[in-house]
Each structure stands twice: as C-alpha cells, then as structure tokens.
Design an enzyme around this catalytic site. Structure first.
Site: not given
Ligand code: HH2
Length: 260
Positions: A204, A238
C-alpha cells in the site's frame, strides 16, 4: 490470505490476472506458496477507482471461484454487492470480505440467510471514489473502533453471530499516513472488540510514503508490515506476496513457541 485480483485496474497487479486461466494459475501458485485462504476480487477499490456492475463483477469472479472449488482451500470473495455475495456463497465461498462492512442495502440479509459463511467487516471513511480527498478524524483509532463496534452490533442484530465475524481497520481507506500508522501501532486495542482482526497492508501507498519505493518494489515493507500486524494481534494478513510473508511469520511463530 493471498490476493487474487481479477481486475484490469487494481493498484499493484491490475490486468495481470484478468484472463480466467491466469487468475486460476496465480491462485494455485499462492496455494503452493502456503496461502491458508484466497481472497478473490472483481472490482478495484483503489482511490479513484471506477465502480463496475454486479454483472461485470460476477463475470470476473465466478469462473475463477468455480475453477478453484476442487482445491480444498477456503475462498473469500472481496465484494460489497449483495448479488455477488449470494452467488459466491452458493458457489461455496467460505468468507465474504466486504470493504463496505455490509452497509449496502440487502447485504446483511444475504449473509444472515447463509448460516455458515464468515464475513470481514472493514472500516472505510467515504467511498473509494472520494476517500483520499480529505480524510479527517478527531481520533482515528477511537472512531474506527466505534464504527466496527457498531457494525458488529448491526450484524448481530441481523442474526449474524460474532463467531462468523472478522474485523479490519481498513488501512488506506480514507486515512492519511499518520492515521494508518496510529492504527497499526494500536492494532492490539481492537482485540477488545472480541472478534479476529484482519489486516491488509500489502504494497500500500502508506509503505511507499515511508520508504519512497514504487508499488512493485515494496516487498520488504509489506513483509515488515504484515509481521508487525500479527505481532499486534492480527489473525489474518491479506497479502500479495505469500511466500515471503509466510517465511517471516514462521520466524515469529518459532520465537513464540520456542521451537519450530
Ligand atoms: N485492501 C484492498 C482490497 N480489499 N479488503 C480488506 N479486508 N482489507 C484491505 O485492506 C483491503 C481489502 C486493496 O488492495 P488490492 O486488492 O490489492 O487493490 P485493489 O482494490 O486496487 O484491487
């Protein structure tokens, strides 16, 4: 929890796993690296991301979920849409990971109706479209805790028992760097809410703000952050980089147990 983003626009791996076969291959690699849970998402929630329809999200997520039902790994589906939740649960998802904490109309009911599915309630200030415009709190830790306490109460009132819940402070979701750092430093206070804590810090921008490294060069920061989250009480982390995270956590576990 290994991340499988079936999206064209996720912040660190957008587009890489959009074709079904590539997503399934990636998921199997994460299992081989030691993931205990997979989290499949069909909509990016990065700051400023574009919302997609339920149909589009289902088109992305369901074939991947269905292709993984022959593996015995628990699968979480990252969604805020009740229709996607229902289809995912019926196809065998073990957890719904909702960055909107079941606030979408109908979401509480869908989860309440399916008695054995787990759900992650995450805190977010604003929406992905506006959350980083001007995040503000009097006391971020107290306010995020209050929000999660209320969401636990709402879930309980809808018939979702606390043993089905996981909470997440939502790193980067409507938070400045000092807010994120305070939440990480005081993550142990969330233990008092009585349900397991999930933390998502992987790659992040808060990590990039500390070291100056670009998204694709934040492995070391991500591993450090996951380890710190676990030391502070997180039960699930995660992550994109399962192998490296597992190795770091193995050292921590060995230290706690005094043996391997
Ligand atoms: N962060 C993201 C997405 N889902 N869910 C939970 N529970 N906690 C988090 O911190 C979280 C999440 C963002 O990360 P990522 O899936 O890699 O990116 P994107 O939302 O751009 O697909």
């Amino acid at each position: 929890m290994g991340i499988v983003n079936v999206t064209p626009d996720s912040f660190s791996d957008g587009g890489l796993y959009l074709p079904k076969q590539r997503a399934v291959e990636h998921a199997k690699n994460l299992i081989a690296e030691g993931a205990d849970i997979l989290d499949i998402g069909g909509e990016s929630t990065r700051p400023g991301s574009r919302q997609v329809s339920a149909d589009e999200e289902l088109r992305r997520v369901m074939p991947v979920l269905q292709a993984l039902t022959d593996t015995d790994i628990p699968i979480s589906v990252d969604t805020s849409k009740p229709e996607v939740m229902r289809c995912a649960i019926e196809a065998g998802a073990f957890m719904i990971n909702d960055v909107n904490a079941l606030r979408s109309p109908g979401a509480l009911d869908v989860v309440a109706l399916h008695g054995d599915v787990q759900v992650c309630l995450m805190h977010m200030q604003g929406t992905p479209q506006n959350m980083q415009a001007n995040p503000s709190y009097r006391d971020a830790v107290a306010e995020v805790m209050d929000f999660l306490r209320q969401r636990i109460d709402e879930a309980n009132a809808a018939g979702i028992a606390s043993d089905r819940l996981v909470i997440d402070p939502g790193f980067g979701f409507g938070k400045t760097l000092p807010h994120n750092l305070a939440l990480l430093n005081r993550l142990d206070e969330f233990i008092t809410l009585g349900v397991p804590i999930l933390a998502g810090l992987s790659r992040k921008s808060m990590l990039g703000a500390i070291t100056g490294n670009d998204i694709d060069r934040r492995l070391h920061e991500s591993v450090a952050a996951a380890l710190l989250a676990v030391v502070k009480g997180a039960k699930i982390v995660r992550v994109h980089d399962v192998k490296a995270t597992k190795a770091a956590l193995a050292v921590y576990t060995a230290m706690i147990n005094g043996n391997v």
